[in-house]
Design a protein around this motif. Structure first.
Motif, mmCIF file in Angstrom:
data_model
loop_
_atom_site.group_PDB
_atom_site.id
_atom_site.type_symbol
_atom_site.label_atom_id
_atom_site.label_comp_id
_atom_site.label_asym_id
_atom_site.label_seq_id
_atom_site.Cartn_x
_atom_site.Cartn_y
_atom_site.Cartn_z
ATOM 1 N N GLY A 1 27.011 -16.075 -38.895
ATOM 2 C CA GLY A 1 25.941 -17.046 -39.093
ATOM 3 C C GLY A 1 25.512 -17.127 -40.543
ATOM 4 O O GLY A 1 25.296 -18.222 -41.082
ATOM 5 N N MET B 1 32.102 -16.847 -30.690
ATOM 6 C CA MET B 1 31.439 -17.263 -31.917
ATOM 7 C C MET B 1 32.389 -17.215 -33.112
ATOM 8 O O MET B 1 32.283 -18.033 -34.030
ATOM 9 C CB MET B 1 30.210 -16.392 -32.175
ATOM 10 C CG MET B 1 29.157 -16.442 -31.067
ATOM 11 S SD MET B 1 28.730 -18.119 -30.558
ATOM 12 C CE MET B 1 27.911 -18.743 -32.016
ATOM 13 N N PHE C 1 23.392 -19.171 -34.623
ATOM 14 C CA PHE C 1 24.211 -17.961 -34.549
ATOM 15 C C PHE C 1 23.324 -16.721 -34.467
ATOM 16 O O PHE C 1 23.577 -15.812 -33.662
ATOM 17 C CB PHE C 1 25.112 -17.866 -35.783
ATOM 18 C CG PHE C 1 26.443 -18.546 -35.631
ATOM 19 C CD1 PHE C 1 26.528 -19.912 -35.467
ATOM 20 C CD2 PHE C 1 27.613 -17.815 -35.678
ATOM 21 C CE1 PHE C 1 27.743 -20.558 -35.338
ATOM 22 C CE2 PHE C 1 28.844 -18.439 -35.559
ATOM 23 C CZ PHE C 1 28.913 -19.810 -35.389
#
Length: 330
Positions: free
Chosen positions: A49, A173, A220
């Motif tokens: 992120g 992710m 994120f």
């Protein structure tokens, strides 16, 4: 004429080895090792992120831990009061964090560099104050107990039960990050990172890109917070302070700003280091500060960003050699 052999990409080898290790761990590891690996997967999501907002968009933000905490508390509170499948509580944490991240992204439209860093740092400190003082919601300085997460009738009561879900979310992710980096969205973010004016000349809405980068990065962090609730039973606001932000920033800087592989490798390496130094918090701060200063002074692009250039250069030399061989044979 000899035809050059096509090599299996180094990243694919590294991912294959990592996947094999992660699949083997539950069969021989203890409960503590499983907890550490779960924690490392959360760090990977957090580093990815921060990679989006710093590495791809070039926005130096220090509010990542605040969104991480928001994800933890939102997911934890939803799970405690309504007991939905944990997928919903994690998504809720990510969406709330993304919405706040989009709003905080307005700062990026008015501030740059150190001013943006200070403004986002102030937001992070303000959110920790909220976590510490909103006692009716977060438990304040007493912390908050987490109820076990649930999915399809299964209650996750230990690290082993949470392990496959945590690893699966981290893998998802990672895939999303790679896809974003290779998409037009990622190209637009990198154009904005290099020059707002040049990006706008190409028809890219720089303002929208900056806000989107903050929103995606915050999402994120929120998802990382929700994932953390799958294997912990207690959260205290002190663990959501500036030290955690510095740890995540160190992961990204040392791994290589702008490198997905660097974010993953940095998260794994420094996650292990932080766990080894858990009982020596003062040494942690000195170590992270020294490493961060050293890399910013002598290797500002980190380890894996330079490795990426070397690999690309070697591939270029190999291609040139193959072309020369082909020309000689002709």
């Amino acid at each position: 004429m000899t035809t050059p052999t096509r090599r299996f990409p180094l990243d694919a080898w590294a991912l294959a080895v990592l996947a094999a290790v992660l699949c083997a761990i539950p069969f021989f590891a203890s409960g503590y090792v499983l907890y550490v690996v779960n924690l490392l997967m959360v760090f990977v999501i957090l580093a990815l992120g921060m990679h989006v907002v710093i590495g791809e968009a070039g926005q130096f933000a220090l509010s990542h831990t605040a969104f991480y905490g928001i994800g933890i508390y939102v997911a934890g509170l939803i799970n405690t009061h309504w007991h939905p499948p944990f997928v919903l509580s994690i998504l809720a944490g990510g969406l709330v964090s993304a919405a706040l991240g989009y709003v905080i992204g307005l700062l990026a439209l008015r501030m740059r560099d150190i001013y943006l860093a200070l403004a986002t740092f102030a937001f992070g400190e303000a959110m920790q104050w909220v976590f510490l003082n909103w006692e009716s919601v977060t438990g304040g300085s007493n912390g908050m107990r987490m109820q076990p997460a649930q999915m399809l009738g299964l209650t996750l009561t230990n690290d082993l039960q949470a392990y496959p879900f945590v690893v699966g979310i981290a893998a998802l992710m990672l895939g999303v990050t790679v896809w974003l980096s290779r998409s037009q969205f990622g190209s637009a973010l990198r154009a904005v990172r290099e020059s707002d004016v040049a990006a706008m000349a190409m028809g890219i809405d720089a303002r929208a890109m900056k806000q989107s980068a903050f929103a995606v990065s915050a999402a994120f962090a929120g998802i990382a917070g929700g994932t953390y609730t799958l294997f912990i039973s207690f959260i205290h606001p002190e663990s959501l302070g500036f030290q955690t932000t510095i740890l995540i920033l160190t992961m990204v800087v040392v791994g290589g700003i702008g490198s997905v592989r660097g974010a993953v490798a940095g998260a794994l390496a420094f996650g292990i280091i932080s766990e080894m130094l858990r009982q020596a918090l003062s040494i942690q701060e000195i170590l992270y500060g020294a490493i961060l200063l050293g890399f910013m002074m002598f290797r500002p692009r980190g380890l894996f960003a330079d490795a990426k250039k070397r690999i690309a250069r070697s591939h270029g030399q190999a291609a040139a050699g193959a072309a020369a061989l082909k020309g000689g044979a002709a």
